[in-house]
Design a protein around this motif. Structure first.
Motif, PDB file in Angstrom:
ATOM      1  N   GLY A  78     -63.616  21.833  11.612  1.00 55.94           N
ATOM      2  CA  GLY A  78     -63.174  22.978  10.843  1.00 55.94           C
ATOM      3  C   GLY A  78     -62.432  22.518   9.599  1.00 55.94           C
ATOM      4  N   THR A  79     -61.348  23.202   9.245  1.00 57.55           N
ATOM      5  CA  THR A  79     -60.615  22.892   8.022  1.00 57.55           C
ATOM      6  C   THR A  79     -59.698  21.696   8.218  1.00 57.55           C
ATOM      7  OG1 THR A  79     -60.644  25.224   7.367  1.00 57.55           O
ATOM      8  CG2 THR A  79     -59.081  23.799   6.242  1.00 57.55           C
ATOM      9  N   ILE A  80     -59.804  20.732   7.305  1.00 58.97           N
ATOM     10  CA  ILE A  80     -58.923  19.572   7.301  1.00 58.97           C
ATOM     11  C   ILE A  80     -58.165  19.526   5.980  1.00 58.97           C
ATOM     12  CG2 ILE A  80     -60.366  18.240   8.893  1.00 58.97           C
ATOM     13  CD1 ILE A  80     -61.418  16.696   6.437  1.00 58.97           C
ATOM     14  N   GLY A  94     -54.098  10.174   4.072  1.00 57.63           N
ATOM     15  CA  GLY A  94     -54.172  10.680   5.425  1.00 57.63           C
ATOM     16  C   GLY A  94     -54.969  11.961   5.532  1.00 57.63           C
ATOM     17  N   ILE A  95     -55.435  12.251   6.754  1.00 56.89           N
ATOM     18  CA  ILE A  95     -56.190  13.472   7.048  1.00 56.89           C
ATOM     19  C   ILE A  95     -55.616  14.105   8.309  1.00 56.89           C
ATOM     20  CG2 ILE A  95     -58.438  14.427   7.702  1.00 56.89           C
ATOM     21  CD1 ILE A  95     -59.770  12.169   6.169  1.00 56.89           C
ATOM     22  N   VAL A  96     -55.449  15.436   8.273  1.00 58.26           N
ATOM     23  CA  VAL A  96     -55.021  16.178   9.452  1.00 58.26           C
ATOM     24  C   VAL A  96     -55.913  17.397   9.656  1.00 58.26           C
ATOM     25  CG1 VAL A  96     -52.593  15.468   9.387  1.00 58.26           C
ATOM     26  CG2 VAL A  96     -53.336  17.506   8.109  1.00 58.26           C
ATOM     27  N   ASP A  97     -55.957  17.864  10.887  1.00 58.73           N
ATOM     28  CA  ASP A  97     -56.649  19.100  11.246  1.00 58.73           C
ATOM     29  C   ASP A  97     -55.707  20.257  10.971  1.00 58.73           C
ATOM     30  OD1 ASP A  97     -57.826  21.290  12.437  1.00 58.73           O
ATOM     31  OD2 ASP A  97     -58.221  20.306  14.351  1.00 58.73           O
ATOM     32  N   VAL A  98     -56.021  21.052   9.950  1.00 58.21           N
ATOM     33  CA  VAL A  98     -55.129  22.137   9.534  1.00 58.21           C
ATOM     34  C   VAL A  98     -54.970  23.182  10.633  1.00 58.21           C
ATOM     35  CG1 VAL A  98     -54.869  24.038   7.886  1.00 58.21           C
ATOM     36  CG2 VAL A  98     -55.631  21.801   7.100  1.00 58.21           C
ATOM     37  N   THR A  99     -56.021  23.402  11.402  1.00 58.15           N
ATOM     38  CA  THR A  99     -56.009  24.507  12.374  1.00 58.15           C
ATOM     39  C   THR A  99     -55.382  24.132  13.704  1.00 58.15           C
ATOM     40  OG1 THR A  99     -58.232  23.895  13.145  1.00 58.15           O
ATOM     41  CG2 THR A  99     -58.089  25.474  11.347  1.00 58.15           C
ATOM     42  N   SER A 100     -54.957  22.882  13.885  1.00 60.64           N
ATOM     43  CA  SER A 100     -54.443  22.466  15.193  1.00 60.64           C
ATOM     44  C   SER A 100     -53.120  23.123  15.543  1.00 60.64           C
ATOM     45  CB  SER A 100     -54.309  20.939  15.241  1.00 60.64           C
ATOM     46  OG  SER A 100     -53.389  20.482  14.255  1.00 60.64           O
ATOM     47  N   LYS A 101     -52.217  23.231  14.566  1.00 60.08           N
ATOM     48  CA  LYS A 101     -50.945  23.922  14.750  1.00 60.08           C
ATOM     49  C   LYS A 101     -50.303  24.130  13.380  1.00 60.08           C
ATOM     50  CE  LYS A 101     -48.605  19.604  16.066  1.00 60.08           C
ATOM     51  NZ  LYS A 101     -47.819  18.934  17.137  1.00 60.08           N
ATOM     52  N   TYR A 301     -55.269  27.312  -1.756  1.00 60.10           N
ATOM     53  CA  TYR A 301     -55.714  27.068  -0.392  1.00 60.10           C
ATOM     54  C   TYR A 301     -57.162  27.557  -0.270  1.00 60.10           C
ATOM     55  CZ  TYR A 301     -56.033  27.070   4.677  1.00 60.10           C
ATOM     56  OH  TYR A 301     -56.435  26.831   5.973  1.00 60.10           O
ATOM     57  N   THR A 302     -58.067  26.647  -0.527  1.00 61.22           N
ATOM     58  CA  THR A 302     -59.489  26.977  -0.455  1.00 61.22           C
ATOM     59  C   THR A 302     -60.266  25.707  -0.147  1.00 61.22           C
ATOM     60  OG1 THR A 302     -61.403  27.873  -1.646  1.00 61.22           O
ATOM     61  CG2 THR A 302     -59.776  26.656  -2.948  1.00 61.22           C
ATOM     62  N   THR A 303     -61.397  25.853   0.553  1.00 64.26           N
ATOM     63  CA  THR A 303     -62.266  24.712   0.794  1.00 64.26           C
ATOM     64  C   THR A 303     -63.454  24.701  -0.169  1.00 64.26           C
ATOM     65  OG1 THR A 303     -63.553  25.956   2.440  1.00 64.26           O
ATOM     66  CG2 THR A 303     -61.659  24.708   3.246  1.00 64.26           C
TER      67      THR A 303
END
Length: 306
Positions: A78-80, A94-101, A301-303
């Protein structure tokens, strides 16, 4: 209704439209004083109580001074968020999963890499899975994965590019745009996964100097917005021409929303060691200030790539 009343009504309608448009998107900022990436509603105050999402580094060595945040969509996760941090000689991507929390730290990283060339920007190329980091001293770093997991990213190519400050993927033309120094340049991405490599494509575009940021112009398809220390340019992607559309001192980021609003950040005091101020500027709808903050960039905030 006389002319004055008609003009006032038209102005009121314009203001109402601008306000409505302003509320339709979210803004991410890179806040260098506390080492945070913070997300807000456009129309809300940029206060702690209104933070919608965050990534905090604790200002650990190499993780201080966030420079870039970019949101991208992946099939698997999904969104990172892709981010860069650091000081001269010691930085991180770095990369994180935006939707995780909603509130993340370094413990939540999906991938990170040490980069000593002062990384200022990062981009992901879809399908190829490639991640490109602009090291503002003198190079581009190309990372490629062995599969769909970002944790497998490994540096596979390094290209010389003096003062590389910004990278942006153009999915319309399948080109990677880069700016730094007096150049705007494009690359093709050849191959996929670990075989991916950048190859220079097309003629360079020359600007006045110290190319700093490059973003889509969401209100004008087919064009990009490029900044240097004192100017904002509209770049025609097909004609490869750069036209000055604004003059402002030490602009750090500049973008235009599809609704027409421009948003930018700038360094208000070039004599100090701080690279940004406490205010995000907007062409309409009112500015937003976070007292005491050192905001380097502001991102929609857009992909979307364009």
């Amino acid at each position: 209704m006389d002319a004055t009343q008609a003009q006032a009504q038209a102005q009121a309608q314009t203001t109402a439209t601008a306000t409505a448009t302003a509320g339709a998107y979210k803004v991410a900022i890179t806040e260098q004083k506390k080492g945070q990436v913070l997300l807000f509603d456009r129309t809300a105050g940029f206060t702690d109580a209104n933070v919608l999402w965050s990534f905090s580094t604790g200002n650990a060595p190499g993780w201080d001074h966030p420079f870039e945040v970019r949101f991208r969509e992946t099939q698997r996760y999904g969104t990172i968020a892709l981010m860069t941090f650091g000081k001269p000689g010691e930085g991180r991507a770095g990369i994180v999963d935006v939707t995780s929390k909603p509130h993340l730290t370094r413990a939540d990283l999906m991938w990170s890499a040490r980069i000593t060339s002062y990384p200022h920007s990062i981009e992901r190329v879809p399908r190829a899975g490639t991640v490109v980091v602009a090291g503002s001293r003198d190079r581009l770093h190309v990372f490629a994965p062995s599969g769909s997991d970002p944790a497998t990213l490994k540096e596979v190519q390094t290209l010389a590019f003096t003062k590389a400050h910004a990278v942006l993927w153009d999915d319309q033309n399948e080109l990677l745009w880069v700016t730094g120094g007096t150049l705007v340049r494009t690359y093709r991405v050849k191959g996929t996964l670990r075989a991916a490599r950048l190859e220079k494509h097309g003629r360079d575009i020359t600007i006045a100097g110290n190319g700093h940021d490059i973003q889509p112009d969401y209100a004008r398809p087919g064009t990009l917005l490029v900044t240097d220390s004192h100017r904002v340019y509209s770049v025609d992607k097909t004609a490869r021409t750069a036209t000055v559309i604004a003059r402002m001192s030490y602009v750090k980021s500049y973008v235009r929303h599809a609704g027409g609003q421009a948003m930018w950040t700038a360094d208000p005091d070039v004599e100090d060691s701080v690279w940004g101020g406490s205010t995000v500027r907007f062409s309409t709808g009112g500015d937003r200030t976070r007292p005491g903050a050192q905001i380097y960039k502001a991102r929609l905030y857009t992909t979307r790539f364009h």
